[in-house]
Design a protein around this motif. Structure first.
Motif, PDB file in Angstrom:
ATOM      1  N   UNK A   1       0.844  -1.202   0.000  1.00 65.45           N
ATOM      2  CA  UNK A   1       0.000   0.000   0.000  1.00 65.45           C
ATOM      3  C   UNK A   1       0.878   1.250   0.000  1.00 65.45           C
ATOM      4  N   UNK A   2       0.857   1.960  -1.106  1.00 61.48           N
ATOM      5  CA  UNK A   2       1.526   3.258  -1.239  1.00 61.48           C
ATOM      6  C   UNK A   2       1.026   3.891  -2.536  1.00 61.48           C
ATOM      7  N   UNK A   3       1.704   4.906  -3.042  1.00 63.40           N
ATOM      8  CA  UNK A   3       1.221   5.604  -4.233  1.00 63.40           C
ATOM      9  C   UNK A   3       1.222   4.732  -5.471  1.00 63.40           C
ATOM     10  N   UNK A   4       2.038   3.670  -5.484  1.00 59.11           N
ATOM     11  CA  UNK A   4       2.065   2.757  -6.628  1.00 59.11           C
ATOM     12  C   UNK A   4       1.044   1.634  -6.500  1.00 59.11           C
ATOM     13  N   UNK A   5       0.592   1.345  -5.288  1.00 54.87           N
ATOM     14  CA  UNK A   5      -0.339   0.244  -5.031  1.00 54.87           C
ATOM     15  C   UNK A   5      -1.450   0.757  -4.104  1.00 54.87           C
ATOM     16  N   UNK A   6      -2.341   1.550  -4.660  1.00 54.02           N
ATOM     17  CA  UNK A   6      -3.356   2.208  -3.828  1.00 54.02           C
ATOM     18  C   UNK A   6      -4.779   1.843  -4.201  1.00 54.02           C
TER      19      UNK A   6
ATOM     20  N   UNK B   1       1.989   1.590 -10.966  1.00 56.27           N
ATOM     21  CA  UNK B   1       3.409   1.208 -11.057  1.00 56.27           C
ATOM     22  C   UNK B   1       4.121   1.892 -12.212  1.00 56.27           C
ATOM     23  N   UNK B   2       3.375   2.240 -13.274  1.00 59.29           N
ATOM     24  CA  UNK B   2       3.997   2.882 -14.428  1.00 59.29           C
ATOM     25  C   UNK B   2       4.535   4.279 -14.100  1.00 59.29           C
TER      26      UNK B   2
ATOM     27  N   UNK C   1      10.801   3.209 -12.104  1.00 59.75           N
ATOM     28  CA  UNK C   1      12.217   3.227 -11.746  1.00 59.75           C
ATOM     29  C   UNK C   1      12.425   2.954 -10.260  1.00 59.75           C
ATOM     30  N   UNK C   2      11.584   3.537  -9.430  1.00 58.15           N
ATOM     31  CA  UNK C   2      11.695   3.317  -7.988  1.00 58.15           C
ATOM     32  C   UNK C   2      11.418   1.862  -7.636  1.00 58.15           C
ATOM     33  N   UNK C   3      10.400   1.290  -8.272  1.00 56.41           N
ATOM     34  CA  UNK C   3      10.086  -0.118  -8.018  1.00 56.41           C
ATOM     35  C   UNK C   3      11.206  -1.030  -8.512  1.00 56.41           C
ATOM     36  N   UNK C   4      11.785  -0.680  -9.662  1.00 57.96           N
ATOM     37  CA  UNK C   4      12.897  -1.486 -10.193  1.00 57.96           C
ATOM     38  C   UNK C   4      14.088  -1.482  -9.246  1.00 57.96           C
ATOM     39  N   UNK C   5      14.268  -0.364  -8.541  1.00 62.15           N
ATOM     40  CA  UNK C   5      15.407  -0.246  -7.629  1.00 62.15           C
ATOM     41  C   UNK C   5      15.101  -0.743  -6.217  1.00 62.15           C
ATOM     42  N   UNK C   6      13.869  -1.201  -5.974  1.00 54.68           N
ATOM     43  CA  UNK C   6      13.479  -1.636  -4.630  1.00 54.68           C
ATOM     44  C   UNK C   6      13.992  -3.045  -4.371  1.00 54.68           C
TER      45      UNK C   6
ATOM     46  N   UNK D   1       0.313  -6.975 -10.705  1.00 54.10           N
ATOM     47  CA  UNK D   1       0.830  -7.946 -11.661  1.00 54.10           C
ATOM     48  C   UNK D   1       1.971  -7.337 -12.475  1.00 54.10           C
ATOM     49  N   UNK D   2       1.834  -6.082 -12.905  1.00 54.10           N
ATOM     50  CA  UNK D   2       2.875  -5.441 -13.709  1.00 54.10           C
ATOM     51  C   UNK D   2       4.201  -5.421 -12.958  1.00 54.10           C
ATOM     52  N   UNK D   3       4.158  -5.204 -11.658  1.00 58.96           N
ATOM     53  CA  UNK D   3       5.395  -5.157 -10.878  1.00 58.96           C
ATOM     54  C   UNK D   3       6.100  -6.509 -10.852  1.00 58.96           C
ATOM     55  N   UNK D   4       5.356  -7.591 -10.958  1.00 63.32           N
ATOM     56  CA  UNK D   4       5.952  -8.931 -10.904  1.00 63.32           C
ATOM     57  C   UNK D   4       6.559  -9.367 -12.233  1.00 63.32           C
ATOM     58  N   UNK D   5       6.176  -8.714 -13.321  1.00 63.08           N
ATOM     59  CA  UNK D   5       6.633  -9.133 -14.649  1.00 63.08           C
ATOM     60  C   UNK D   5       8.120  -8.856 -14.845  1.00 63.08           C
ATOM     61  N   UNK D   6       8.645  -9.324 -15.965  1.00 63.46           N
ATOM     62  CA  UNK D   6      10.075  -9.134 -16.261  1.00 63.46           C
ATOM     63  C   UNK D   6      10.382  -7.708 -16.689  1.00 63.46           C
TER      64      UNK D   6
END
Length: 451
Positions: A249-254, A295-296, A300-305, A329-334
């Motif tokens: 839960x945050x701005x990317x997953x709200x 997530x879009x 970049x922040x998610x990629x660096x997490x 789901x997008x965050x889990x993809x390659x």
């Protein structure tokens, strides 16, 4: 139980429903009244503004997604605690199946029409007359004009009303300072705007200058509605008793329905939250829910997490269930290719790639038939996903023009663009957070596909 209630509707989207509903909520909250606000139809963004205005979580009301008994129960529970109830409509008053008009008529809730009158005069009267009489027997509270040029313009609009199409509750001025900013999925999230409450106060101040804003609490009793908890509500068994569910839960997953969290708790689960954007590790949990969001905008922040990714990977490797909705789901993809064509590597825990599109890819209500009941919800996304995984199941669109959404399974991960309303089938929702059997012909997902 009787409680004043209004459904704020409009001829179409973009007329100012959210602004007026939020202004009413904020104005009454500032007077010390207990205001409960609801949103018609599936929506994650408008409720954020309505929650900020009212100070209380905002549930969604949809006769198809929730079911009528659930809608009535939520309103009845609110009536026991509130001085008034506000419901923001969806799209135009008569749009959708079921529409906001049907909800108003079935529950006896008066409709306040909000009309963007910025480019009209006499036609305002014709439009209001059509809204008022298109559906015989529609409960009616009157009309409020929005984005009006001045006093003279407001007088022309009021004069255009026919007898019986009022009351006229005044006009809100055209003012860019009232605008709630938007992006591709809807309104900008309140947490991203440090002046969100200032904007709402401006709206409430403007509303105070209308006839509607002059009504005191007792005068709202003219719109009192009888709201009772239905006797036929299903009993929710504690299928998740003793289990801990972690929720991003945050701005990317709200994109989280408050009702979904309540359903998990009613199922017996302990719910804990964490922030991937802050690179927080996944808390020790039996199951993980990655909800939708943006997530879009934070790729970049998610990629660096790295800490978050590593902890989610350990969770998956341990065979613990994951339910990933849309943005989750997008965050889990390659990888995720953004609108500007740049590809950002994501967490790589689900085979496939997603690409952001300039146009809406899918929108509408959907149902997932499972052995434990029909889980209802909706889909709304601008991205497309390509994966070598064969769908383990598909949702069924509720509308003829919709297309099914795939539900993929990869080890303990289940993922889809489908946003589920957990209360529509609590036992089915519980299965998303329980261990899955090994993949194969006799697997649970194979049963779900057959269903």
């Amino acid at each position: 139980m009787r409680c004043p209630a209004l459904l704020i509707a409009a001829p179409a989207s973009g007329q100012g429903k959210t602004s007026v509903t939020a202004a009413l909520a904020r104005w009454h909250a500032r007077q010390g009244r207990r205001v409960r606000v609801f949103k018609c139809g599936p929506d994650f963004l408008d409720p954020q503004w309505l929650e900020r205005a009212s100070g209380h979580p905002v549930d969604n009301l949809d006769l198809w997604m929730n079911g009528e008994a659930d809608v009535r129960a939520r309103l009845a529970r609110a009536a026991q605690q509130a001085d008034l109830i506000l419901i923001e409509g969806v799209m135009g008053l008569y749009d959708g199946e079921p529409s906001a008009a049907e909800l108003a008529q079935r529950l006896g809730i008066p409709v306040l029409a909000v009309v963007d009158a910025g480019a009209m005069a006499g036609t305002f009267g014709a439009l209001v007359h059509g809204l008022r009489h298109y559906r015989p027997g529609l409960p009616w509270a009157g009309v409020l004009a929005n984005r009006v040029a001045g006093t003279g313009h407001a007088q022309m609009l009021q004069a255009a009303l026919r007898d019986g199409d009022g009351p006229w509750w005044g006009a809100l001025p055209r003012d860019e300072g009232f605008a709630l900013p938007q992006r591709h999925l809807g309104l900008t999230q309140t947490g991203e705007l440090p002046d969100a409450l200032v904007r709402l106060d401006r709206l409430a101040d403007a509303l105070e200058g209308t006839s509607l804003g002059q009504l005191d609490g007792s005068e709202w009793q003219r719109w009192a509605v009888a709201l009772e908890v239905p006797a036929e509500l299903p009993v929710v068994e504690p299928w998740l008793a003793g289990r801990r569910v972690a929720v991003a839960r945050d701005a990317a997953f709200s994109f989280i329905y408050p009702a979904n969290v309540e359903t998990l708790q009613a199922l017996g689960a302990e719910v804990v939250f964490f922030s991937p954007l802050a690179d927080e590790p996944l808390p020790d949990a039996d199951a993980l829910w990655l909800p939708g969001g943006y997530p879009e905008l934070h790729a970049d922040t998610l990629a660096a997490a790295g800490r978050t990714r590593a902890s989610v990977q350990r969770h998956v490797q341990a065979g613990r269930p994951v339910w990933a909705e849309c943005g989750g789901m997008l965050a889990l993809l390659e990888g995720l290719t953004l609108a500007d064509g740049r590809r950002v590597p994501m967490w790589g825990l689900l085979p496939g790639e997603a690409v952001m599109r300039a146009r809406l890819v899918a929108l509408g209500p959907h149902a997932w038939a499972t052995p434990w009941g029909e889980l209802r919800g909706h889909t709304f996304h601008y991205s497309e996903t390509q994966t070598a995984l064969a769908p383990a199941a598909h949702t069924t669109p509720a509308r003829a023009h919709g297309r099914p959404e795939a539900i993929w399974r990869h080890g303990p991960v289940r993922a889809s663009y489908f946003h589920a309303w957990f209360a529509s089938a609590p036992q089915a929702a519980a299965q998303l957070f329980l261990p899955l059997p090994q993949e194969g012909p006799a697997s649970v997902m194979a049963q779900e596909t057959a269903a």
